[in-house]
Structure formats: C-alpha cells, structure tokens
Design a protein around this motif. Structure first.
Motif, short mmCIF file in Angstrom:
data_model
loop_
_atom_site.label_atom_id
_atom_site.label_comp_id
_atom_site.label_asym_id
_atom_site.label_seq_id
_atom_site.Cartn_x
_atom_site.Cartn_y
_atom_site.Cartn_z
N THR A 1 0.85 -1.20 0.00
CA THR A 1 0.00 0.00 0.00
C THR A 1 0.88 1.24 0.00
O THR A 1 0.97 1.94 1.01
CB THR A 1 -0.92 0.00 1.24
OG1 THR A 1 -0.10 -0.07 2.42
CG2 THR A 1 -1.88 -1.18 1.22
N PRO A 2 1.57 1.53 -1.10
CA PRO A 2 2.55 2.62 -1.13
C PRO A 2 1.97 3.95 -0.66
O PRO A 2 0.85 4.32 -1.00
CB PRO A 2 2.92 2.69 -2.63
CG PRO A 2 2.65 1.32 -3.15
CD PRO A 2 1.44 0.83 -2.39
N GLY A 3 2.75 4.64 0.17
CA GLY A 3 2.35 5.95 0.66
C GLY A 3 1.42 5.94 1.85
O GLY A 3 1.09 7.00 2.39
N PHE A 4 0.99 4.75 2.29
CA PHE A 4 0.01 4.64 3.39
C PHE A 4 0.79 4.50 4.70
O PHE A 4 1.21 3.41 5.08
CB PHE A 4 -0.88 3.44 3.15
CG PHE A 4 -2.05 3.33 4.09
CD1 PHE A 4 -2.62 4.43 4.69
CD2 PHE A 4 -2.59 2.08 4.37
CE1 PHE A 4 -3.70 4.31 5.55
CE2 PHE A 4 -3.67 1.94 5.22
CZ PHE A 4 -4.22 3.06 5.81
N GLU A 5 0.96 5.61 5.42
CA GLU A 5 1.81 5.63 6.60
C GLU A 5 1.27 4.76 7.72
O GLU A 5 2.03 4.31 8.59
CB GLU A 5 2.01 7.07 7.09
CG GLU A 5 3.11 7.20 8.13
CD GLU A 5 3.39 8.64 8.53
OE1 GLU A 5 4.34 8.87 9.30
OE2 GLU A 5 2.64 9.55 8.08
N ARG A 6 -0.02 4.51 7.73
CA ARG A 6 -0.62 3.66 8.76
C ARG A 6 -0.02 2.26 8.75
O ARG A 6 0.08 1.60 9.78
CB ARG A 6 -2.14 3.64 8.56
CG ARG A 6 -2.91 2.64 9.41
CD ARG A 6 -2.79 2.92 10.90
NE ARG A 6 -3.58 1.98 11.66
CZ ARG A 6 -3.15 0.77 12.03
NH1 ARG A 6 -1.93 0.37 11.73
NH2 ARG A 6 -3.93 -0.03 12.71
N ASN A 7 0.37 1.77 7.58
CA ASN A 7 1.05 0.48 7.48
C ASN A 7 2.55 0.67 7.64
O ASN A 7 3.08 1.75 7.39
CB ASN A 7 0.74 -0.19 6.14
CG ASN A 7 -0.64 -0.86 6.13
OD1 ASN A 7 -1.25 -1.06 7.18
ND2 ASN A 7 -1.11 -1.20 4.95
N LEU A 8 3.24 -0.38 8.03
CA LEU A 8 4.67 -0.30 8.32
C LEU A 8 5.51 -0.39 7.06
O LEU A 8 5.31 -1.27 6.22
CB LEU A 8 5.07 -1.43 9.26
CG LEU A 8 4.58 -1.34 10.71
CD1 LEU A 8 4.90 -2.66 11.43
CD2 LEU A 8 5.22 -0.17 11.44
N SER A 9 6.48 0.49 6.96
CA SER A 9 7.47 0.38 5.89
C SER A 9 8.37 -0.82 6.17
O SER A 9 8.49 -1.29 7.31
CB SER A 9 8.31 1.66 5.80
OG SER A 9 9.14 1.77 6.95
N ASP A 10 9.01 -1.32 5.12
CA ASP A 10 9.97 -2.41 5.32
C ASP A 10 11.06 -2.00 6.30
O ASP A 10 11.50 -2.79 7.15
CB ASP A 10 10.59 -2.80 3.97
CG ASP A 10 9.64 -3.62 3.10
OD1 ASP A 10 8.50 -3.86 3.52
OD2 ASP A 10 10.07 -4.03 2.00
N GLU A 11 11.52 -0.75 6.18
CA GLU A 11 12.58 -0.25 7.06
C GLU A 11 12.17 -0.34 8.52
O GLU A 11 12.92 -0.82 9.38
CB GLU A 11 12.89 1.21 6.71
CG GLU A 11 13.80 1.92 7.68
CD GLU A 11 13.49 3.40 7.85
OE1 GLU A 11 13.95 3.99 8.84
OE2 GLU A 11 12.78 3.97 7.00
N LEU A 12 10.95 0.11 8.83
CA LEU A 12 10.50 0.12 10.22
C LEU A 12 10.21 -1.29 10.72
O LEU A 12 10.46 -1.61 11.89
CB LEU A 12 9.28 1.02 10.38
CG LEU A 12 9.59 2.51 10.27
CD1 LEU A 12 8.30 3.33 10.25
CD2 LEU A 12 10.49 2.97 11.41
N ALA A 13 9.67 -2.13 9.85
CA ALA A 13 9.43 -3.52 10.26
C ALA A 13 10.74 -4.19 10.63
O ALA A 13 10.83 -4.92 11.65
CB ALA A 13 8.73 -4.29 9.14
N LYS A 14 11.78 -3.95 9.86
CA LYS A 14 13.09 -4.53 10.17
C LYS A 14 13.65 -3.94 11.47
O LYS A 14 14.28 -4.66 12.25
CB LYS A 14 14.05 -4.30 9.00
CG LYS A 14 13.74 -5.15 7.79
CD LYS A 14 14.84 -5.12 6.74
CE LYS A 14 14.94 -3.82 6.02
NZ LYS A 14 15.92 -3.87 4.91
N ALA A 15 13.40 -2.67 11.72
CA ALA A 15 13.89 -2.04 12.95
C ALA A 15 13.17 -2.61 14.18
O ALA A 15 13.78 -2.82 15.23
CB ALA A 15 13.70 -0.53 12.88
N ILE A 16 11.87 -2.86 14.05
CA ILE A 16 11.12 -3.49 15.15
C ILE A 16 11.67 -4.88 15.43
O ILE A 16 11.89 -5.27 16.59
CB ILE A 16 9.62 -3.55 14.80
CG1 ILE A 16 9.02 -2.14 14.81
CG2 ILE A 16 8.86 -4.46 15.77
CD1 ILE A 16 7.63 -2.05 14.21
#
Length: 403
Positions: free
Chosen positions: A239-254
């Motif tokens: 869902t590109p551009g949808f900040e409510r969902n997690l970016s790959d970067e943030l998912a990896k950081a979590i």
C-alpha cells in the motif's frame, strides 16, 4: 481500530473455501493445528461494541465477529480486548471514564462465564487458564488518551490488567504524532511521550506502535529498553504511501529490537485500492471541514458530516478481498524480518465487517492456517505466527519490569 465512516459496507459472507483463495487440501489438518496451537490475536474491538450495543458474548452473537462459540471453533486462546477511546473523547475529557467502563465490561463478561472466559494478566498463566477450553481475555489500550497528563495513570491501568498501549490513534495527542494526521505536532514523540515509553518499560506494559507516525516509531525504538509490538498493522510494501502500514525499514527495525509485527486482516490495510481510498478519505474530510468552517464564517449553510460520509461511501465501494491478501502480507513479512517476528492482530469488530471473505470472524483462523500450509510454511513456524512470537515478546517485557 475504528474507521466506520468510510468502511461501513458489510459483505455478509462467511465461507471457508472460495475460488481463488489459497487453502490447503486437507482442511482437517489445518483445523487440528488451529485447535492445538496457542492462537493469540492482539486486536479485537469487542469492548467498544459492547458499550454501543450490549450482547452476551458467551453465547452465539451473529452480529459481532467475536463470541465464545466461534472463538472455540477457530481455536482462539488469547484475545486482546481493545480498550479504545477516540480523539474526540480525549478532547472532551471522557477518555479515562470510557476506558474504565470498557474494562468493567470485559471483567463482567469473564465473571458471567467463568467456565468460558478468564482474565489474563501474564503470559506465564496461559497454559493454566486455558485448560478446559476457556478463551483468555487480555487488555490492550488503543490510544493513550486515558492516561491524560498523569504518568501515574499508567500504573493504575496496569493494575487493571492493561498489558499494551497504542500510544496514539487517528489524531496527534499529547504523547505522539499519528500516522493519520495530515499535519504532525511533535515530529515523532512528544517529550511527555518519551517519559510514557520509559514508564511503560518500567511497569512491563508493551509499547504498541500501530497508528504512530514513522518518526514516532523511530523515537520509540530509540528510547525503549525492551521489544515493542505493532498490534495491528499491515505492510506498506502493498500500500505505497500509506503511513498507517509499516514500511519495510521500520518492520526490520522493530524486529532488530526483538519485537513482533502483528499483521492485520482489515480490507482497508491489505487491499491497495481500499488503502488508497482511506488515504483519500482523510484528505477529503479535511477539505470538507475547511469548507464548513469557511461557510460558518460567511454565515452560509454547512453540509452535514452524515451527508459527506454517505456520498463518500457511494462513490468508493469497498472492494471484495480474499484471504490471499493477508497471506501475501505474511509471506512478505516472514521473508523480510524472519518468522520469529510476525504475528496476527485481526481488528475483528473494528473495521465494520470489511474483512477478507474467508476471514470474517474468530471462527476462521483455520482458514489462515490452511492458507499458510498451502504456501509451504512449516507447522512449527505457523505456531510462532499464531501466537508464540507475541508470547515471547510479552514474556520479555514482563521480565524486564522493575515494579
């Protein structure tokens, strides 16, 4: 999660197998695994629904997505009840009272049916309490509004059983910026929000980053001493551009912090068109409010919110979605962050029935298991996704508590 203004359409279907869905040939095998595994769903919005219309969820309740008979049919063991309060209740000062009333409703449900439900406050008690087929009710607070400006309220709500807190919801608050807010207030967490995260770590309350802005999630990860969760989020990859969902970067950081991404089922988060419509809705709503404010200033008639929402729904029907959309999210997350950092947070009773056809209620977890088996996931890994990973994180957060 509640976005009832946009996603009010209900398809009225409950099917186990639909053409085009990824399901295993041996559904009995999937059913057995669902019953044997510990299934933990970190986001079910039953408490708010109980306040708007009381039902005895110990009995079959077709108008809702969670009740005891269907939970047992689906193999659900731990249901995190969402103690949700809105930004409007935060503004009016009623959020704390509403939260306590919802907790009372969950306690009443368990008290009415001690043979069917039990309150769960520690992961160490899961095996003991689920004996006899009971569904365990844990508490997650969706929106930190009930805390107000008083850090001591964290201990008070911990005492009532709250074991995770989603720091913000659909608007910025005193703790954090929201992913939905068109204008951010803090550039991440507020200074007070940093204290909230530290105190949650101290008390053993899991920090939930669903709904937060990207910068706020980064702030949480910088501050926290323990793993965090995203209780009900999708993957932004779809869902590109949808900040409510997690970016790959943030998912990896979590995941790098030991945390877990609990993947949501709602159509608005897993279907690209629905997610795009949701983003457009918030833009259109902001413009609608600006237009009404201008009309008031000019002494002209204003348009009602109900009229706006009705017109929006008519122009943006919610697309029919199948279980493959959720399975795709799980596959992507597992490949990205590893199977030890993926779980489920359905958002049942929180998205106005807008769910994949094969995931309509808590009876349908076996369909998810069947789909995962059909895609080659091993049963041991499926057990982790269903609940093992969340219980690991919860145990780590509890063990690090200093109270």
């Amino acid at each position: 999660m509640r976005v009832t203004t946009m996603f009010g359409l209900s398809l009225g279907l409950s099917l186990s197998i639909v053409a085009g869905a990824s399901v295993a040939a041996d559904t009995a095998t999937a059913q057995r695994l669902a019953q044997d595994a510990v299934i933990v769903d970190t986001h079910i919005d039953a408490p708010g629904e109980l306040l708007s219309h009381w039902d005895d969820l110990g009995l079959a309740t077709p108008g809702k997505e969670f009740d005891y008979p269907r939970a047992r049919q689906g193999g659900l063991d731990v249901a995190f009840m969402s103690i949700y309060t809105s930004p409007e209740q935060d503004t009016t000062g009623t959020a704390r009272q509403t939260a306590h009333t919802q907790i009372d409703a969950v306690e009443a449900l368990a008290g009415r049916h001690p043979d069917k439900f039990a309150l769960l406050r520690s992961p160490a008690d899961v095996e003991r309490l689920r004996a006899g087929g009971r569904v365990l009710l844990a508490l997650g607070m969706e929106n930190g509004a009930p805390i107000g400006d008083d850090l001591s309220q964290l201990a008070a709500f911990h005492g009532r059983g709250v074991r995770y807190i989603t720091l913000a919801h659909s608007a910025n608050n005193r703790i954090s910026d929201s992913s939905y807010a068109l204008q951010k207030q803090w550039g991440g967490l507020s200074p007070y929000g940093e204290k909230v995260v530290a105190e949650m770590n101290r008390l053993g309350i899991m920090v939930d980053v669903s709904h937060l802005s990207d910068d706020a999630i980064r702030d949480v990860l910088r501050i926290t001493d323990v793993p965090v969760i995203a209780s009900h989020s999708g993957m932004r990859h779809f869902t590109p551009g949808f900040e409510r969902n997690l970016s790959d970067e943030l998912a990896k950081a979590i995941a790098a912090k030991g945390g877990v991404v609990q993947l949501v089922f709602g159509t608005g988060f897993v279907n690209p068109k629905a997610a795009a419509d949701l983003q457009a809705y918030f833009q259109a709503e902001a413009e609608f409010e600006r237009a009404n404010a201008a009309a008031v200033a000019a002494g002209k008639p204003v348009r009602s919110a109900d009229e706006f929402d009705k017109a929006w729904k008519a122009a943006h029907p919610v697309p029919v979605t199948h279980i493959d959309a959720v399975l795709d999210q799980i596959d992507h997350a597992v490949k990205l962050v590893g199977v030890d950092h993926v779980g489920i947070g359905s958002d049942f009773d929180g998205v106005s029935g807008n769910l994949p056809v094969e995931l309509r209620s808590v009876a349908d977890y076996p369909n998810l298991v069947a789909g995962l088996q059909a895609r080659g996931h091993k049963d041991g890994d499926i057990r982790k996704i269903l609940g093992g990973n969340l219980l690991r994180v919860w145990t780590a957060v509890e063990a690090a508590a200093q109270h």
